[in-house]
Design a protein around this motif. Structure first.
Motif, PDB file in Angstrom:
ATOM      1  N   VAL A  13       0.839  -1.196   0.000  1.00 45.90           N
ATOM      2  CA  VAL A  13       0.000   0.000   0.000  1.00 45.90           C
ATOM      3  C   VAL A  13       0.872   1.243   0.000  1.00 45.90           C
ATOM      4  CG1 VAL A  13      -1.850  -1.180   1.220  1.00 45.90           C
ATOM      5  CG2 VAL A  13      -0.156   0.084   2.530  1.00 45.90           C
ATOM      6  N   THR A  14       0.375   2.276  -0.672  1.00 39.50           N
ATOM      7  CA  THR A  14       1.025   3.593  -0.603  1.00 39.50           C
ATOM      8  C   THR A  14       0.226   4.461   0.353  1.00 39.50           C
ATOM      9  OG1 THR A  14      -0.255   4.500  -2.451  1.00 39.50           O
ATOM     10  CG2 THR A  14       1.807   3.368  -2.993  1.00 39.50           C
ATOM     11  N   VAL A  15       0.905   5.366   1.015  1.00 40.40           N
ATOM     12  CA  VAL A  15       0.270   6.174   2.048  1.00 40.40           C
ATOM     13  C   VAL A  15      -0.876   7.001   1.480  1.00 40.40           C
ATOM     14  CG1 VAL A  15       0.602   8.031   3.720  1.00 40.40           C
ATOM     15  CG2 VAL A  15       2.357   6.270   3.443  1.00 40.40           C
ATOM     16  N   ASP A  16      -0.612   7.708   0.382  1.00 44.01           N
ATOM     17  CA  ASP A  16      -1.641   8.603  -0.176  1.00 44.01           C
ATOM     18  C   ASP A  16      -2.880   7.840  -0.624  1.00 44.01           C
ATOM     19  OD1 ASP A  16      -0.060  10.778   0.288  1.00 44.01           O
ATOM     20  OD2 ASP A  16       0.734  10.905  -1.760  1.00 44.01           O
ATOM     21  N   GLU A  17      -2.666   6.695  -1.303  1.00 46.69           N
ATOM     22  CA  GLU A  17      -3.822   5.928  -1.772  1.00 46.69           C
ATOM     23  C   GLU A  17      -4.600   5.343  -0.613  1.00 46.69           C
ATOM     24  OE1 GLU A  17      -5.029   2.214  -4.747  1.00 46.69           O
ATOM     25  OE2 GLU A  17      -2.911   2.575  -4.244  1.00 46.69           O
ATOM     26  N   LEU A  18      -3.902   4.824   0.385  1.00 50.56           N
ATOM     27  CA  LEU A  18      -4.578   4.253   1.544  1.00 50.56           C
ATOM     28  C   LEU A  18      -5.443   5.295   2.241  1.00 50.56           C
ATOM     29  CD1 LEU A  18      -5.040   2.017   3.679  1.00 50.56           C
ATOM     30  CD2 LEU A  18      -2.981   2.855   4.839  1.00 50.56           C
ATOM     31  N   LEU A  19      -4.867   6.466   2.503  1.00 55.02           N
ATOM     32  CA  LEU A  19      -5.616   7.501   3.214  1.00 55.02           C
ATOM     33  C   LEU A  19      -6.781   8.022   2.377  1.00 55.02           C
ATOM     34  CD1 LEU A  19      -2.717   9.489   4.915  1.00 55.02           C
ATOM     35  CD2 LEU A  19      -4.270   7.815   5.940  1.00 55.02           C
ATOM     36  N   ALA A  20      -6.603   8.111   1.071  1.00 49.97           N
ATOM     37  CA  ALA A  20      -7.686   8.591   0.206  1.00 49.97           C
ATOM     38  C   ALA A  20      -8.862   7.621   0.233  1.00 49.97           C
ATOM     39  CB  ALA A  20      -7.175   8.769  -1.222  1.00 49.97           C
ATOM     40  N   ARG A  21      -8.569   6.325   0.182  1.00 56.41           N
ATOM     41  CA  ARG A  21      -9.651   5.337   0.201  1.00 56.41           C
ATOM     42  C   ARG A  21     -10.309   5.273   1.574  1.00 56.41           C
ATOM     43  NH1 ARG A  21      -9.784   2.418  -4.461  1.00 56.41           N
ATOM     44  NH2 ARG A  21      -7.891   2.425  -5.742  1.00 56.41           N
ATOM     45  N   VAL A  22      -9.526   5.435   2.618  1.00 57.74           N
ATOM     46  CA  VAL A  22     -10.099   5.455   3.966  1.00 57.74           C
ATOM     47  C   VAL A  22     -11.041   6.647   4.129  1.00 57.74           C
ATOM     48  CG1 VAL A  22      -9.535   5.893   6.398  1.00 57.74           C
ATOM     49  CG2 VAL A  22      -8.283   4.148   5.108  1.00 57.74           C
ATOM     50  N   ARG A  23     -10.586   7.830   3.709  1.00 59.40           N
ATOM     51  CA  ARG A  23     -11.441   9.019   3.810  1.00 59.40           C
ATOM     52  C   ARG A  23     -12.715   8.866   3.002  1.00 59.40           C
ATOM     53  NH1 ARG A  23      -6.296  11.791   3.623  1.00 59.40           N
ATOM     54  NH2 ARG A  23      -6.494  11.969   1.347  1.00 59.40           N
ATOM     55  N   SER A  24     -12.591   8.279   1.823  1.00 58.79           N
ATOM     56  CA  SER A  24     -13.761   8.090   0.966  1.00 58.79           C
ATOM     57  C   SER A  24     -14.798   7.179   1.624  1.00 58.79           C
ATOM     58  CB  SER A  24     -13.329   7.495  -0.385  1.00 58.79           C
ATOM     59  OG  SER A  24     -14.459   7.192  -1.186  1.00 58.79           O
ATOM     60  N   LEU A  25     -14.338   6.061   2.190  1.00 59.58           N
ATOM     61  CA  LEU A  25     -15.271   5.126   2.817  1.00 59.58           C
ATOM     62  C   LEU A  25     -15.840   5.674   4.115  1.00 59.58           C
ATOM     63  CD1 LEU A  25     -13.541   1.691   2.139  1.00 59.58           C
ATOM     64  CD2 LEU A  25     -15.536   2.687   1.010  1.00 59.58           C
ATOM     65  N   LEU A  26     -15.067   6.463   4.842  1.00 58.30           N
ATOM     66  CA  LEU A  26     -15.603   7.072   6.058  1.00 58.30           C
ATOM     67  C   LEU A  26     -16.657   8.122   5.725  1.00 58.30           C
ATOM     68  CD1 LEU A  26     -12.414   7.376   8.276  1.00 58.30           C
ATOM     69  CD2 LEU A  26     -14.386   5.867   8.632  1.00 58.30           C
ATOM     70  N   ARG A  27     -16.472   8.844   4.612  1.00 55.24           N
ATOM     71  CA  ARG A  27     -17.524   9.775   4.175  1.00 55.24           C
ATOM     72  C   ARG A  27     -18.805   9.018   3.869  1.00 55.24           C
ATOM     73  NH1 ARG A  27     -13.188  12.439   1.424  1.00 55.24           N
ATOM     74  NH2 ARG A  27     -13.695  11.315  -0.518  1.00 55.24           N
ATOM     75  N   LEU A  28     -18.649   7.858   3.216  1.00 56.02           N
ATOM     76  CA  LEU A  28     -19.815   7.019   2.928  1.00 56.02           C
ATOM     77  C   LEU A  28     -20.490   6.579   4.222  1.00 56.02           C
ATOM     78  CD1 LEU A  28     -21.592   5.310   1.012  1.00 56.02           C
ATOM     79  CD2 LEU A  28     -19.848   3.502   1.184  1.00 56.02           C
ATOM     80  N   LYS A  29     -19.686   6.138   5.200  1.00 54.34           N
ATOM     81  CA  LYS A  29     -20.217   5.712   6.488  1.00 54.34           C
ATOM     82  C   LYS A  29     -20.985   6.836   7.167  1.00 54.34           C
ATOM     83  CE  LYS A  29     -20.398   3.721  10.643  1.00 54.34           C
ATOM     84  NZ  LYS A  29     -21.397   2.673  10.978  1.00 54.34           N
TER      85      LYS A  29
END
Length: 365
Positions: free
Chosen positions: A111-127
């Motif tokens: 995993v790359t840091v930027d991609e991991l954090l971007a996907r985490v933020r995206s899914l938390l927005r969904l949540k």
């Protein structure tokens, strides 16, 4: 990197301590609260006992793998919505199976840091979006439920006062006043029935409806309902035909008697309400050894229901085009009651030839 200003809780599930340490360090650096699990069984146990806002889930683990964990999370209806981010190696099988099982996104190792954090933020927005939507829905249901409950008190009081007037407890009334009181009493009774129906609908939808199952003799119940509604049929000079079937069959179901009474009162009452001439026929087919269902048909000789209205007839707030159509909740509530008894309700109608509503109820739950 900007620190996270929230207290979102993230569960990282991976059987590799190095992977867990790396992801945990990245997420905690952003201010997230991170817990970990080294296998699928431990992850499922944590999810059931401690709420989290996001699951980062390794697909390939010994024992219960990521596919099975995803499947069990989505099958557990007691859990709130939890986004699932799959973590997969480059040489792992296609993640389509995981997405089909209910995962929301995936990321590949390393995993790359930027991609991991971007996907985490995206899914938390969904949540957060789904949680907000659900909270608004709960608040709306609570408001309507409390409103309808509070409305019942003055309506019941008004109903009793009007009854006292009609009985002459407060003095003799002129014929004109008697007629006015009767109109007021009828209107108040209709409004009370509508409020009661709305209250029951929201109890079902909010999951607050508790049914008391006991043996119910459907034949006796239909006789009771028919007798209660006979005066309405007499006012319109309608014949009410009751066919209770053969005594050799089983005419008892395990059900909530009050709710089944509400169901058949609604169906038979509607048949009488929408029929101006002819008859209403109630027919029961008892259960047999080969068919452990009781079938009840309510048929009328009314105007029938147009084909364009039939598809949405059992949906909430769907009013028919008939001049006597009500709130559009009665048949929706009827469907909810039948489904709560593991049964089915169907309708067959032809314009100009009347309608037949068919309810099938299992004799065992």
């Amino acid at each position: 990197m900007s620190k996270s200003s929230n207290s979102d809780k993230i569960l990282v599930v991976d059987d590799s301590p190095d992977n867990v340490f790396l992801i945990k360090t990245i997420l905690e650096e952003e201010g997230y609260t991170v817990s970990t699990a080294e296998n699928g069984a431990s992850a499922l146990a944590q999810i059931e006992t401690s709420a989290c806002d996001l699951v980062l889930l390794d697909l390939m683990m010994p024992g219960i793998d990521g596919y099975e964990v995803t499947k069990r999370i989505r099958q557990n209806m007691a859990l709130p919505f939890i986004p699932i981010l799959l973590i997969t190696a480059h040489d792992s099988p296609n993640v389509a199976q995981g997405l089909d099982l209910g995962a929301d996104d995936f990321i590949r190792k390393p995993v790359t840091v930027d991609e991991l954090l971007a996907r985490v933020r995206s899914l938390l927005r969904l949540k957060h979006s789904i949680d907000e939507r659900d909270e608004i829905a709960r608040q709306r249901q609570d408001f309507v439920s409390r409103l309808t409950h509070d409305l019942r008190t003055p309506l019941v009081a008004a109903d009793r006062m009007l009854l006292l007037f009609q009985e002459g407890a407060l003095g003799n009334l002129s014929d004109q006043m008697q007629e006015v009181i009767e109109i007021m009493a009828r209107s108040n009774s209709n409004l009370l029935a509508m409020v009661n129906t709305l209250l029951e609908v929201y109890r079902f939808e909010a999951g607050r409806k508790t049914l008391a199952f006991q043996p119910v003799n459907v034949s006796q119940l239909l006789e009771e309902v028919s007798e209660e509604l006979s005066s309405l049929a007499a006012q319109k000079e309608l014949a009410v035909n009751l066919h209770l079937g053969e005594d050799s069959g089983i005419s008892k179901v395990m059900g909530d008697r009050l709710e089944l009474h509400r169901l058949f009162t609604n169906l038979i009452g509607n048949a009488i309400k929408f029929t101006d001439t002819g008859s209403v026929t109630i027919r029961i087919t008892p259960a047999t050894a080969s068919d452990e269902h009781i079938t009840v048909e309510v048929a009328d000789t009314g105007p029938g229901i147009p084909a364009e209205e039939q598809a949405t007839l059992f949906e909430r707030f769907r009013q028919g085009s008939h001049k006597s159509s009500g709130s559009g909740l009665g048949l929706y509530l009827s469907r909810r009651i039948v489904e709560a008894h593991q049964g089915t309700i169907l309708m067959n109608s032809e314009v100009g030839k009347g309608s037949v509503f068919t309810v099938r109820l299992p004799i065992k739950q």
